[in-house]
Design an enzyme around this catalytic site. Structure first.
Site, PDB file in Angstrom:
ATOM      1  CG  ASP A 179      83.075  77.282  81.806  1.00 30.28           C
ATOM      2  OD1 ASP A 179      83.012  78.451  81.361  1.00 30.28           O
ATOM      3  OD2 ASP A 179      82.813  76.295  81.119  1.00 30.28           O
TER       4      ASP A 179
ATOM      5  N   GLY B  79      82.326  67.346  78.629  1.00 26.57           N
ATOM      6  CA  GLY B  79      81.767  66.096  78.132  1.00 26.57           C
ATOM      7  C   GLY B  79      80.289  66.213  77.806  1.00 26.57           C
TER       8      GLY B  79
END
Length: 326
Positions: free
Chosen positions: A154, A40
């Site tokens: 990640d 986001g």
């Protein structure tokens, strides 16, 4: 009294619940974007008590308000010097928003890789080592010390933020827990970022904490070289079977030319007497993290000890390009 002291923002029994209107006002109607990522967009905001925050509007998030609140509470209770602090959230009108502490110096990639104009702020060897060690300790905390262990999935320079005195803080940890279940399935083979993904993502093998260890190894090598693992300088990198960790391994362990892999920007500051042992530990640790078989990689707790110098590091095996081996 709590409001005066700013204590209502601290997750004592849980994170604070913000209204959408409060966050809209704090961010100037979400007009001050400071980052964009797979999870986001992030906006700079200022709360009524003048506290500066980073407001992340999530995409594709699972569950209703109660489930979201339960997951966010777990994330908010993870406290470590090297993790970005989560202060609150908003779950209303279909919005899923997280409110984090604002980390002033931006992300590590800005300091490692040349900007468009070729200039980048300088990080000396001592700071680079401290960043590497702080990140290793925080991932070890997520894997081994939390009540609910968390895979980051990640690890990359963009997700390592630098606070005061360049203290590293990992962001986006725990967000994999918030993804929609069907999203997890569709993402399961492509989770993470090109260049940092462990072989097991591509080989459809089970994903364990060792996937984060691999990603950290790649970041560690980038901290030493100041180069993206898939965008190295020079023509020999154009061949299809060129592999960043193997190139670094051969330079350091076959040719004994550690100077050849150092970030050019701080190469002139490299003093063999002062820095060799530190850089050698960073490179050796990276090589162990980058083994293509997960069971060959150390745990993140051991990785932190290797960097600290509290355990002996035997000479690593050369990392291979896993798909060329098979």
């Amino acid at each position: 009294m709590a409001q005066t002291l700013g204590l209502e923002l601290l997750p004592a029994g849980g994170p604070r619940r913000f209204t959408y209107a409060e966050l809209k006002l704090a961010t100037g109607d979400f007009s001050k974007a400071i980052g964009r990522g797979g999870f986001g967009d992030v906006y700079r905001g200022e709360l009524p008590d003048k506290r500066v925050v980073a407001v992340k509007c999530l995409k594709n998030v699972a569950g209703g308000d109660a489930e979201f609140w339960a997951e966010v509470t777990i994330i908010a209770r993870m406290h470590h010097l090297n993790l970005v602090r989560l202060w609150g959230f908003c779950a209303e009108k279909g919005q899923r928003i997280l409110v984090y502490e604002y980390v002033p110096n931006g992300s590590l990639d800005r300091y490692l890789f040349p900007a468009v104009d070729g200039k980048k702020p300088m990080l000396d060897w001592g700071v680079r080592y401290r960043i590497a060690l702080g990140v290793a300790r925080s991932i070890a905390y997520l894997h081994e010390e939390c009540l609910e262990w968390v895979l980051h999935c990640d690890i990359k320079p963009e997700n390592i933020l630098l606070g005061e005195d360049f203290c590293p803080k990992i962001s986006d940890f725990g967000l994999a827990k918030l993804r929609k279940k069907e999203d997890m399935v569709s993402m399961s083979r492509i989770r993470g970022t090109r260049g940092y993904m462990a072989p097991e993502w591509i080989k459809s093998d089970p994903i364990t904490p060792k996937a984060d260890v691999y990603s950290f190894g790649m970041v560690l090598l980038e901290i030493v070289t100041g180069s993206r693992n898939f965008e190295m300088q020079g023509s020999l990198m154009d061949s299809e079977d060129w592999y960043f960790p193997r190139w670094a391994f051969e330079k350091v362990f076959k040719e004994s030319k550690v100077e050849d892999i150092l970030d050019r920007q701080v190469k002139h500051c490299y003093d063999k007497k002062v820095h060799f042992e530190m850089v050698d530990r960073m490179v050796k640790t990276a090589m162990w993290c980058l083994q293509d078989k997960p069971e060959m990689r150390p745990s993140m707790g051991k990785v932190a000890k290797m960097l600290e110098g509290t355990v002996e590091i035997i000479e690593p095996t050369k990392p291979t390009i896993f798909f060329l081996q098979e």
